[in-house]
Design a protein around this motif. Sequence first.
Motif, PDB file in Angstrom:
ATOM      1  N   SER A 120     -10.661   3.194   3.701  1.00 58.95           N
ATOM      2  CA  SER A 120      -9.549   2.703   2.886  1.00 58.95           C
ATOM      3  C   SER A 120      -8.670   1.731   3.669  1.00 58.95           C
ATOM      4  O   SER A 120      -7.985   0.898   3.069  1.00 58.95           O
ATOM      5  CB  SER A 120      -8.715   3.867   2.349  1.00 58.95           C
ATOM      6  N   LEU A 121      -8.698   1.817   4.977  1.00 62.17           N
ATOM      7  CA  LEU A 121      -7.938   0.884   5.806  1.00 62.17           C
ATOM      8  C   LEU A 121      -8.399  -0.557   5.582  1.00 62.17           C
ATOM      9  O   LEU A 121      -7.594  -1.485   5.599  1.00 62.17           O
ATOM     10  CB  LEU A 121      -8.068   1.266   7.280  1.00 62.17           C
ATOM     11  N   LEU A 122      -9.680  -0.735   5.309  1.00 57.36           N
ATOM     12  CA  LEU A 122     -10.193  -2.073   4.999  1.00 57.36           C
ATOM     13  C   LEU A 122      -9.624  -2.575   3.677  1.00 57.36           C
ATOM     14  O   LEU A 122      -9.339  -3.765   3.525  1.00 57.36           O
ATOM     15  CB  LEU A 122     -11.722  -2.069   4.964  1.00 57.36           C
ATOM     16  N   GLY A 123      -9.426  -1.680   2.723  1.00 59.65           N
ATOM     17  CA  GLY A 123      -8.800  -2.050   1.451  1.00 59.65           C
ATOM     18  C   GLY A 123      -7.349  -2.447   1.628  1.00 59.65           C
ATOM     19  O   GLY A 123      -6.876  -3.409   1.010  1.00 59.65           O
ATOM     20  N   VAL A 124      -6.638  -1.725   2.483  1.00 56.12           N
ATOM     21  CA  VAL A 124      -5.241  -2.067   2.776  1.00 56.12           C
ATOM     22  C   VAL A 124      -5.164  -3.445   3.421  1.00 56.12           C
ATOM     23  O   VAL A 124      -4.330  -4.281   3.037  1.00 56.12           O
ATOM     24  CB  VAL A 124      -4.594  -0.994   3.692  1.00 56.12           C
ATOM     25  N   MET A 125      -6.044  -3.703   4.380  1.00 59.51           N
ATOM     26  CA  MET A 125      -6.061  -5.018   5.029  1.00 59.51           C
ATOM     27  C   MET A 125      -6.411  -6.114   4.027  1.00 59.51           C
ATOM     28  O   MET A 125      -5.856  -7.202   4.075  1.00 59.51           O
ATOM     29  CB  MET A 125      -7.034  -5.038   6.213  1.00 59.51           C
ATOM     30  N   PHE A 126      -7.316  -5.838   3.092  1.00 64.07           N
ATOM     31  CA  PHE A 126      -7.685  -6.808   2.065  1.00 64.07           C
ATOM     32  C   PHE A 126      -6.455  -7.196   1.248  1.00 64.07           C
ATOM     33  O   PHE A 126      -6.191  -8.378   1.022  1.00 64.07           O
ATOM     34  CB  PHE A 126      -8.778  -6.222   1.161  1.00 64.07           C
ATOM     35  N   VAL A 127      -5.678  -6.204   0.825  1.00 63.79           N
ATOM     36  CA  VAL A 127      -4.461  -6.464   0.046  1.00 63.79           C
ATOM     37  C   VAL A 127      -3.446  -7.247   0.881  1.00 63.79           C
ATOM     38  O   VAL A 127      -2.821  -8.195   0.384  1.00 63.79           O
ATOM     39  CB  VAL A 127      -3.854  -5.141  -0.482  1.00 63.79           C
TER      40      VAL A 127
END
Length: 100
Positions: free
Chosen positions: A34-41
């Motif tokens: 999910s950290l990759l999703g946060v970075m994407f946002v």
Amino acid sequence: MRASTIMRWVTGLGEAFLAIPFLGGLYVISSGYSLLGVMFVLHIITLILAIRDYSAKSGSVVGLVTSAIAWIPVIGWFMHAVSAVLLIIQAVISHPKRHY
């Protein structure tokens, strides 16, 4: 300091942390990716601010690509490092293009 520059620092330092061998990967895996999703946002927000400020966008675009493919172990590490360097350089030399 403009918001786009601040966000470049935030995302650049975040990418630099994720580029630390094993430690960055450990955080990504332990977060269930999910950290990759946060970075994407965060990269999307940075890109929008860069567009608004007429400043460089390539660091955010590379960051978006990185967030999308960083689940691949060695490629992810390499892309995090490239993104971090690009974003931090852009944060250091950022200045908006003026349209009169």
